[in-house]
Design a protein around this motif. Sequence first.
Motif, mmCIF file in Angstrom:
data_model
loop_
_atom_site.group_PDB
_atom_site.id
_atom_site.type_symbol
_atom_site.label_atom_id
_atom_site.label_comp_id
_atom_site.label_asym_id
_atom_site.label_seq_id
_atom_site.Cartn_x
_atom_site.Cartn_y
_atom_site.Cartn_z
ATOM 1 N N ASN A 19 33.075 36.678 39.708
ATOM 2 C CA ASN A 19 34.310 37.282 40.224
ATOM 3 C C ASN A 19 34.633 38.597 39.512
ATOM 4 O O ASN A 19 35.806 38.901 39.259
ATOM 5 C CB ASN A 19 35.479 36.303 40.065
ATOM 6 C CG ASN A 19 35.334 35.058 40.902
ATOM 7 O OD1 ASN A 19 35.733 35.018 42.064
ATOM 8 N ND2 ASN A 19 34.744 34.016 40.309
ATOM 9 N N LYS A 20 33.616 39.371 39.218
ATOM 10 C CA LYS A 20 33.807 40.618 38.480
ATOM 11 C C LYS A 20 34.792 41.566 39.168
ATOM 12 O O LYS A 20 35.598 42.226 38.501
ATOM 13 C CB LYS A 20 32.462 41.334 38.296
ATOM 14 C CG LYS A 20 31.529 40.642 37.326
ATOM 15 C CD LYS A 20 30.226 41.429 37.210
ATOM 16 C CE LYS A 20 29.266 40.767 36.233
ATOM 17 N NZ LYS A 20 27.989 41.520 36.126
ATOM 18 N N ASP A 21 34.722 41.633 40.484
ATOM 19 C CA ASP A 21 35.579 42.584 41.200
ATOM 20 C C ASP A 21 37.019 42.104 41.317
ATOM 21 O O ASP A 21 37.905 42.865 41.722
ATOM 22 C CB ASP A 21 35.012 42.862 42.598
ATOM 23 C CG ASP A 21 34.838 41.592 43.411
ATOM 24 O OD1 ASP A 21 34.769 40.504 42.800
ATOM 25 O OD2 ASP A 21 34.771 41.679 44.655
ATOM 26 N N THR A 77 42.476 39.304 33.067
ATOM 27 C CA THR A 77 43.547 39.380 34.054
ATOM 28 C C THR A 77 42.974 39.256 35.455
ATOM 29 O O THR A 77 41.982 39.904 35.803
ATOM 30 C CB THR A 77 44.291 40.730 33.942
ATOM 31 O OG1 THR A 77 44.741 40.912 32.600
ATOM 32 C CG2 THR A 77 45.480 40.772 34.892
ATOM 33 N N ALA A 78 43.599 38.398 36.255
ATOM 34 C CA ALA A 78 43.200 38.233 37.652
ATOM 35 C C ALA A 78 43.983 39.209 38.522
ATOM 36 O O ALA A 78 45.168 39.448 38.302
ATOM 37 C CB ALA A 78 43.453 36.799 38.100
ATOM 38 N N LYS A 79 43.326 39.769 39.537
ATOM 39 C CA LYS A 79 43.955 40.764 40.402
ATOM 40 C C LYS A 79 44.708 40.153 41.571
ATOM 41 O O LYS A 79 45.442 40.852 42.275
ATOM 42 C CB LYS A 79 42.891 41.735 40.927
ATOM 43 C CG LYS A 79 42.237 42.561 39.837
ATOM 44 C CD LYS A 79 41.196 43.502 40.422
ATOM 45 C CE LYS A 79 40.526 44.333 39.333
ATOM 46 N NZ LYS A 79 39.506 45.254 39.876
ATOM 47 N N LEU A 124 43.646 33.870 40.130
ATOM 48 C CA LEU A 124 44.363 33.376 38.957
ATOM 49 C C LEU A 124 44.454 31.856 38.964
ATOM 50 O O LEU A 124 44.253 31.207 37.925
ATOM 51 C CB LEU A 124 45.773 33.970 38.913
ATOM 52 C CG LEU A 124 46.674 33.486 37.766
ATOM 53 C CD1 LEU A 124 46.057 33.830 36.416
ATOM 54 C CD2 LEU A 124 48.073 34.079 37.901
ATOM 55 N N SER A 125 44.718 31.281 40.119
ATOM 56 C CA SER A 125 44.827 29.826 40.236
ATOM 57 C C SER A 125 43.509 29.132 39.910
ATOM 58 O O SER A 125 43.486 28.035 39.341
ATOM 59 C CB SER A 125 45.272 29.437 41.650
ATOM 60 O OG SER A 125 46.560 29.949 41.921
ATOM 61 N N ALA A 126 42.406 29.765 40.256
ATOM 62 C CA ALA A 126 41.090 29.201 39.946
ATOM 63 C C ALA A 126 40.710 29.442 38.484
ATOM 64 O O ALA A 126 40.040 28.615 37.850
ATOM 65 C CB ALA A 126 40.037 29.810 40.870
ATOM 66 N N LEU A 127 41.166 30.579 37.941
ATOM 67 C CA LEU A 127 40.822 30.942 36.575
ATOM 68 C C LEU A 127 41.585 30.135 35.527
ATOM 69 O O LEU A 127 41.011 29.727 34.518
ATOM 70 C CB LEU A 127 41.109 32.442 36.366
ATOM 71 C CG LEU A 127 41.061 32.971 34.926
ATOM 72 C CD1 LEU A 127 39.635 32.875 34.372
ATOM 73 C CD2 LEU A 127 41.563 34.417 34.880
#
Length: 234
Positions: A187-189, A199-201, A206-209
């Motif tokens: 999920n690099k992008d 940080t999730a975009k 974010l929920s998966a991370l």
Amino acid sequence: MNVFARPIAFVGVLLCLALSACGDQEPSQRKEFIEFLQTRILDKPGAHVPQLSGNQKDAFGPYVKDYAIITDFAAGPTGEPGNLQQRFGAIMAKGSIRSMSDLATRREDLAAVHNLVGELGSAIDQALAKADAAKAQLKQPDDLKAVFDKAYERDVTEVARNVKQMLPPVQDMTTAALRLADFITGNKDRLEVSGMMITAKDQKTLSALQPLLDDFNAKGQAAMALQQKFRSFQ
């Protein structure tokens, strides 16, 4: 017949003297070995497996073989250099993570650490079984046995117990790290990684991370707590 009786009797006297001389060395050899075990192992904090000098080997006589049970355990079943604690420390150093970027770039190291931890557990089991079997065969005087048993407990039994206690938390930590590493790579992008921050975009990412990150942090803290205990034993 009298001609042969005297030399035979003389040889018998020499044999008795030789046996007597050998027997006289045992108390001093045992005393030297007991003092070594007491002062070089039991009187010092932590685990110590000092190597014997040539003079010490001469002084301990047959008890060198007794001590070899301890040194052989420290070397492991395949005779790797360094003791079990040092090898565990090297494994931990190989898998140390200093940033979130490390998770993605050092995945092979993390996978290797996971495998090495499992191999070390098997090595400890083999070495301990071999040492216990050898110790069970010893026939030691009571005064030596009392001290040797304590030294064996310190340098063999406790070392095996302490190192093996560390292995499951380290494997749990590396498993969590590998899962997080795979997520970051895939999920690099959708992620921004800087130092120890990630940080999730978007909310879905974010929920998966978050569960992966929480698991990694929890497993890492558990491993670190046990590592501190491990260091205090060294």
